[in-house]
Design a protein around this motif. Structure first.
Motif, PDB file in Angstrom:
ATOM      1  N   GLY A 146       0.802  -1.208   0.000  1.00 25.27           N
ATOM      2  CA  GLY A 146       0.000   0.000   0.000  1.00 25.27           C
ATOM      3  C   GLY A 146       0.837   1.260   0.000  1.00 25.27           C
ATOM      4  N   VAL A 147       0.186   2.393   0.157  1.00 25.73           N
ATOM      5  CA  VAL A 147       0.904   3.666   0.175  1.00 25.73           C
ATOM      6  C   VAL A 147       1.737   3.809   1.447  1.00 25.73           C
ATOM      7  N   SER A 148       1.373   3.076   2.502  1.00 20.97           N
ATOM      8  CA  SER A 148       2.128   3.133   3.755  1.00 20.97           C
ATOM      9  C   SER A 148       3.211   2.056   3.832  1.00 20.97           C
ATOM     10  N   GLY A 149       3.330   1.238   2.791  1.00 26.11           N
ATOM     11  CA  GLY A 149       4.349   0.187   2.777  1.00 26.11           C
ATOM     12  C   GLY A 149       3.741  -1.194   2.589  1.00 26.11           C
ATOM     13  N   SER A 150       4.580  -2.193   2.744  1.00 24.82           N
ATOM     14  CA  SER A 150       4.141  -3.577   2.564  1.00 24.82           C
ATOM     15  C   SER A 150       3.360  -4.045   3.784  1.00 24.82           C
ATOM     16  N   ILE A 151       2.261  -4.729   3.517  1.00 20.96           N
ATOM     17  CA  ILE A 151       1.396  -5.223   4.592  1.00 20.96           C
ATOM     18  C   ILE A 151       1.360  -6.736   4.544  1.00 20.96           C
TER      19      ILE A 151
ATOM     20  N   VAL B  88       3.455  -7.109  10.144  1.00 16.03           N
ATOM     21  CA  VAL B  88       4.909  -7.205  10.098  1.00 16.03           C
ATOM     22  C   VAL B  88       5.423  -5.836   9.657  1.00 16.03           C
ATOM     23  N   ARG B  89       5.853  -5.025  10.606  1.00 15.55           N
ATOM     24  CA  ARG B  89       6.303  -3.662  10.333  1.00 15.55           C
ATOM     25  C   ARG B  89       7.618  -3.392  11.069  1.00 15.55           C
ATOM     26  N   ASP B  90       8.551  -2.694  10.416  1.00 15.44           N
ATOM     27  CA  ASP B  90       9.812  -2.385  11.084  1.00 15.44           C
ATOM     28  C   ASP B  90      10.213  -0.921  10.931  1.00 15.44           C
ATOM     29  N   THR B  91       9.281  -0.081  10.442  1.00 15.15           N
ATOM     30  CA  THR B  91       9.628   1.309  10.167  1.00 15.15           C
ATOM     31  C   THR B  91       8.537   2.256  10.664  1.00 15.15           C
ATOM     32  N   ALA B  92       8.992   3.379  11.219  1.00 14.89           N
ATOM     33  CA  ALA B  92       8.080   4.453  11.612  1.00 14.89           C
ATOM     34  C   ALA B  92       8.669   5.788  11.168  1.00 14.89           C
ATOM     35  N   TYR B  93       7.790   6.728  10.896  1.00 16.83           N
ATOM     36  CA  TYR B  93       8.214   8.079  10.541  1.00 16.83           C
ATOM     37  C   TYR B  93       8.166   8.964  11.782  1.00 16.83           C
ATOM     38  N   ILE B  94       9.156   9.839  11.941  1.00 18.97           N
ATOM     39  CA  ILE B  94       9.113  10.850  12.993  1.00 18.97           C
ATOM     40  C   ILE B  94       8.909  12.199  12.312  1.00 18.97           C
ATOM     41  N   LYS B  95       7.805  12.853  12.629  1.00 18.27           N
ATOM     42  CA  LYS B  95       7.511  14.164  12.064  1.00 18.27           C
ATOM     43  C   LYS B  95       7.646  15.231  13.143  1.00 18.27           C
ATOM     44  N   ALA B  96       8.045  16.430  12.724  1.00 18.03           N
ATOM     45  CA  ALA B  96       8.245  17.541  13.654  1.00 18.03           C
ATOM     46  C   ALA B  96       7.389  18.723  13.252  1.00 18.03           C
ATOM     47  N   PHE B  97       6.943  19.489  14.244  1.00 11.00           N
ATOM     48  CA  PHE B  97       6.230  20.729  13.967  1.00 11.00           C
ATOM     49  C   PHE B  97       7.241  21.789  13.551  1.00 11.00           C
ATOM     50  N   ASP B  98       7.014  22.394  12.384  1.00  8.44           N
ATOM     51  CA  ASP B  98       7.876  23.449  11.861  1.00  8.44           C
ATOM     52  C   ASP B  98       7.188  24.785  12.116  1.00  8.44           C
ATOM     53  N   SER B  99       7.723  25.562  13.059  1.00 10.85           N
ATOM     54  CA  SER B  99       7.077  26.814  13.439  1.00 10.85           C
ATOM     55  C   SER B  99       7.127  27.870  12.342  1.00 10.85           C
ATOM     56  N   SER B 100       8.022  27.704  11.371  1.00  7.41           N
ATOM     57  CA  SER B 100       8.109  28.691  10.293  1.00  7.41           C
ATOM     58  C   SER B 100       7.005  28.515   9.262  1.00  7.41           C
TER      59      SER B 100
END
Length: 415
Positions: free
Chosen positions: A376-381, A390-402
């Motif tokens: 899928g769009v989020s990866g292999s399921i 079976v998942r081994d990856t996560a995204y870390i997102k940050a708030f950009d104040s600019s």
């Protein structure tokens, strides 16, 4: 189509009557969903109340077990948007050589474990072949036994607590688990901030919050300070000031959208310099709005980030901008939430399961689920032990104040 023996039907009717007496059918959301009283059901895919579609033909019904009200209502609506967009994009499926129209049947679990069994029973009574949801682990664990007792399989979308699938052969999921998510955030806290002391804050009695906090504490090698706030808390300044006085290097608060917005606002107003780490529930437009205009540092672990699938991003943004109800349910802008991408992938995973089953027989569907895979769009399921993804990856997102938007901070993996 009747697929239950008389004895099972009697059991179901008795169960529904008991639930009705207990909950008095208040705020179960089912009737509202079917009559269009909740704006969640007004875009991207038709609701169903039985029978064939308006265009005629064979119908397969997929239950949507999600909150559209309560503390998690905003997240539930965004998760449903992915399903609704996918249903609009692909409204039919080939099962056993026959083309079926796919109808989404909604039941609002109200964000609370006490309302979830009623919503689950409602979906059973509506003759759905498979269930998607829920946003929220507590409601998934509360509704899961109802599905299992009626031989109906459910595919969790973003319910990350290990308890969702534990002991329930009928619940599967496509998201990573909380122990993995906690380890990802611990690793990030050490690598990004050299954190030696963490302040952990969650809602008292909330299984999702407390489960993640427990996993974080187990994985964190340094010192932790923990607090739990009672339900309906609206002033978090005392808790944040305690984190300051304790000289915490990071704050970890895996809370609902309703509470996270208040925490982020309070942190911004007091110019809090301690970075806030959140779980997937904080990946929401409302959290961005709460942080807007401040320099608060917020980092969240999540399942998807814009740019992961440009074709999907472009298509769903266009749909959101064309459909005012969908835009409203997305928080008023076209920022793509990770849970929306997961809802989209869950819908297509469900179609793959139905294709592989080649039948609407519930036993055949259950037999097909463990070996079903989908990219899928989020990866292999794929499904592993106990139906977990079976998942081994996560995204870390940050708030950009600019820009008052999320930016991709890093991609974290845990073997």
């Amino acid at each position: 189509m009747i697929r239950m023996e008389d004895e099972k039907m009697k059991k179901l009717l008795a169960m529904l009557l008991a639930l009705a007496l207990v909950f008095s059918l208040t705020a179960c959301g089912g009737d509202t969903a079917q009559t269009g009283g909740d704006d969640t059901q007004q875009s991207g895919g038709d609701t169903a109340s039985g029978g064939d579609t308006a265009s005629g033909g064979d119908v397969v019904r997929i239950g949507v077990f999600e909150p559209s009200t309560g503390d998690s209502g905003a997240g539930g609506k965004q998760e449903m948007l992915g399903m609704q967009y996918a249903n609009k994009e692909t409204p039919t499926v080939e099962i056993g050589g026959k083309t079926y129209n796919v109808e989404l049947v909604y039941a609002d679990n109200g964000s609370t474990p006490d309302k979830a069994p009623t919503a689950a029973a409602e979906l059973v009574s509506k003759d759905v072949s498979l269930v998607l949801g829920s946003y929220g682990s507590g409601v998934s664990m509360a509704g899961g036994p109802i599905f299992g007792e009626n031989d109906l399989c459910a595919i969790g979308v973003t319910c990350t607590n290990p308890g969702v699938t534990a002991g329930n052969d009928y619940y599967f999921r496509i998201c990573f688990l909380d122990d993995f998510q906690a380890q990802v955030l611990v690793n990030f806290a050490e690598e990004k901030f050299s954190a030696k002391k963490a302040y952990l804050l969650g809602e008292l009695g909330n299984e999702y919050d407390q489960g993640l906090i427990s996993f974080f504490e187990q994985a964190f090698p340094g010192e932790v300070v923990k607090d739990s706030f009672p339900s309906n808390t609206s002033d978090f300044s005392t808790y944040l000031n305690k984190a300051v006085s304790e000289k915490a290097d990071v704050i970890f608060c895996p809370v609902s959208i309703a509470y996270s917005t208040q925490i982020v606002k309070a942190a911004g107003s007091m110019n809090l310099e301690i970075p806030i780490l959140g779980s997937d529930t904080l990946d929401n437009n409302m959290v961005l709005e709460a942080a807007k205009g401040s320099n608060v540092s917020v980092y969240v672990s999540t399942f998807y980030t814009e740019g992961g699938s440009p074709e999907f991003d472009e298509g769903i943004k266009a749909w959101l901008n064309e459909d005012s109800t969908a835009m409203t349910n997305n928080g008023g802008n076209d920022t793509i939430a990770a849970v929306t991408a997961m809802g989209y992938d869950a819908y297509y995973t469900a179609l793959e399961v139905l294709k592989n089953a080649g039948s609407l027989d519930l036993a055949e569907i259950k037999a097909a689920l463990p070996s079903t895979t989908y990219t899928g769009v989020s990866g292999s399921i794929a499904f592993g032990e106990q139906g977990d993804a079976v998942r081994d990856t996560a995204y870390i997102k940050a708030f950009d104040s600019s820009t008052d938007a999320w930016t991709l901070e890093t991609v974290q993996t845990v073997s």
